[in-house]
Design a protein around this motif. Structure first.
Motif, mmCIF file in Angstrom:
data_model
loop_
_atom_site.group_PDB
_atom_site.id
_atom_site.type_symbol
_atom_site.label_atom_id
_atom_site.label_comp_id
_atom_site.label_asym_id
_atom_site.label_seq_id
_atom_site.Cartn_x
_atom_site.Cartn_y
_atom_site.Cartn_z
ATOM 1 N N GLU A 174 0.980 -1.176 0.035
ATOM 2 C CA GLU A 174 -0.072 -0.041 -0.349
ATOM 3 C C GLU A 174 0.756 1.374 -0.167
ATOM 4 O OE1 GLU A 174 -3.425 2.050 2.817
ATOM 5 O OE2 GLU A 174 -2.915 0.337 2.356
ATOM 6 N N ASP A 175 2.117 1.204 0.994
ATOM 7 C CA ASP A 175 3.204 2.731 0.566
ATOM 8 C C ASP A 175 3.506 2.397 -0.537
ATOM 9 O OD1 ASP A 175 2.580 2.676 3.587
ATOM 10 O OD2 ASP A 175 4.549 1.331 4.150
ATOM 11 N N TRP A 215 7.685 -5.223 0.901
ATOM 12 C CA TRP A 215 8.754 -5.109 -0.208
ATOM 13 C C TRP A 215 9.984 -4.995 0.213
ATOM 14 C CZ3 TRP A 215 9.343 -6.461 -4.858
ATOM 15 C CH2 TRP A 215 11.382 -6.141 -5.577
ATOM 16 N N ASP A 216 10.766 -6.303 -0.413
ATOM 17 C CA ASP A 216 12.269 -6.257 0.269
ATOM 18 C C ASP A 216 13.134 -5.673 -0.337
ATOM 19 O OD1 ASP A 216 14.909 -7.084 1.188
ATOM 20 O OD2 ASP A 216 14.225 -9.307 1.552
ATOM 21 N N GLU A 217 13.135 -4.668 -0.408
ATOM 22 C CA GLU A 217 14.014 -4.084 -1.618
ATOM 23 C C GLU A 217 15.819 -4.727 -1.668
ATOM 24 O OE1 GLU A 217 14.184 0.458 -1.631
ATOM 25 O OE2 GLU A 217 16.167 0.776 -0.893
ATOM 26 N N ALA A 267 3.244 6.401 -4.937
ATOM 27 C CA ALA A 267 3.601 6.669 -7.003
ATOM 28 C C ALA A 267 5.271 5.307 -6.984
ATOM 29 C CB ALA A 267 3.056 7.651 -7.493
ATOM 30 N N GLN A 268 5.419 4.286 -5.666
ATOM 31 C CA GLN A 268 6.217 3.993 -6.010
ATOM 32 C C GLN A 268 6.459 2.493 -6.544
ATOM 33 O OE1 GLN A 268 8.461 4.350 -1.873
ATOM 34 N NE2 GLN A 268 8.755 6.466 -2.577
ATOM 35 N N TYR A 269 5.682 1.930 -7.069
ATOM 36 C CA TYR A 269 5.158 0.926 -7.874
ATOM 37 C C TYR A 269 5.237 0.500 -9.046
ATOM 38 C CZ TYR A 269 2.758 -3.341 -8.339
ATOM 39 O OH TYR A 269 2.602 -4.998 -8.228
ATOM 40 N N THR A 270 6.407 -0.657 -9.745
ATOM 41 C CA THR A 270 6.803 -0.523 -10.496
ATOM 42 C C THR A 270 6.601 -1.387 -11.752
ATOM 43 O OG1 THR A 270 8.721 -0.724 -10.011
ATOM 44 C CG2 THR A 270 8.713 1.029 -10.214
#
Length: 202
Positions: A113-114, A153-155, A119-122
């Protein structure tokens, strides 16, 4: 040794538990089930709760059981669920120690959700989400609550990790005895998740 957490501010509060940073290791978190959750369950399913041997710890035990079940399944893969380190006594009750999922800068990993809200979902995340769904189908994991807030999300590893909602509901669960039924339940959860994602992205 009993850790004192009551004078510490939790980094997260969910419907079931508080989450604290472990005082001796910043890479570990401690999940403690709060009293409100226990009282809510006693009102929601009083008959079921009444006959449980360990009324306060059914959620902890179900999560631990599911973690062990994935370890023992035909395709053991724990990469998509939060790693359990152990248990610890605290002044708020028994706590579960888990490995924190973090970003490259050391901060806690963002939820799905974050990512959407900021607007970081790619396309990279979209591909990784499909891989997560494939893993969910292959392992027959039992998930009682699957939403955009408990999938992070595990960056570092470029993958999604489920940090909450693992295991069945209190009492008897048909999903524990029927793989076919559980697969159907997981399919439905995936479809609902996709619907929520589509709505959040629109």
């Amino acid at each position: 040794m009993t850790l004192t957490l009551s004078d510490t501010t939790p980094i997260a509060k969910g419907g079931e538990r508080f989450v604290f940073i472990h005082p001796d290791n910043p890479d570990w978190l401690i999940k403690v089930w709060h009293e409100r959750f226990h009282k809510k369950q006693e009102k929601r399913v009083p008959i079921v709760i009444k006959f449980l041997r360990l009324k306060r710890y059914w959620s902890l035990l179900n999560e631990l059981t599911e973690y062990l079940a994935i370890r023992e399944c035909a395709k053991p893969n724990l990469n998509h669920i939060q790693q359990i380190v152990g248990l610890v006594d605290t002044d708020l009750g028994l706590g579960m120690i888990v490995k924190a999922v973090k970003k490259e800068n050391g901060e806690l990993a963002p939820t799905t959700e974050d990512l959407v809200k900021n607007a970081q979902y790619t396309a990279e995340h979209d591909k990784a989400l499909d891989e997560y769904f494939d893993w969910m189908r292959d392992t027959d994991i039992i998930i009682r609550d699957f939403n955009l807030n408990n999938l992070v999300w595990d960056e570092l590893a470029k993958k999604f990790v489920l940090i909450d909602g693992i295991g069945s509901k209190p009492g008897f669960s048909l999903r524990s005895f029927s793989k076919a039924y559980n697969k159907k339940a997981n399919f439905n959860r995936i479809q609902k998740f996709k619907t929520r994602m589509k709505k959040a992205l629109s």
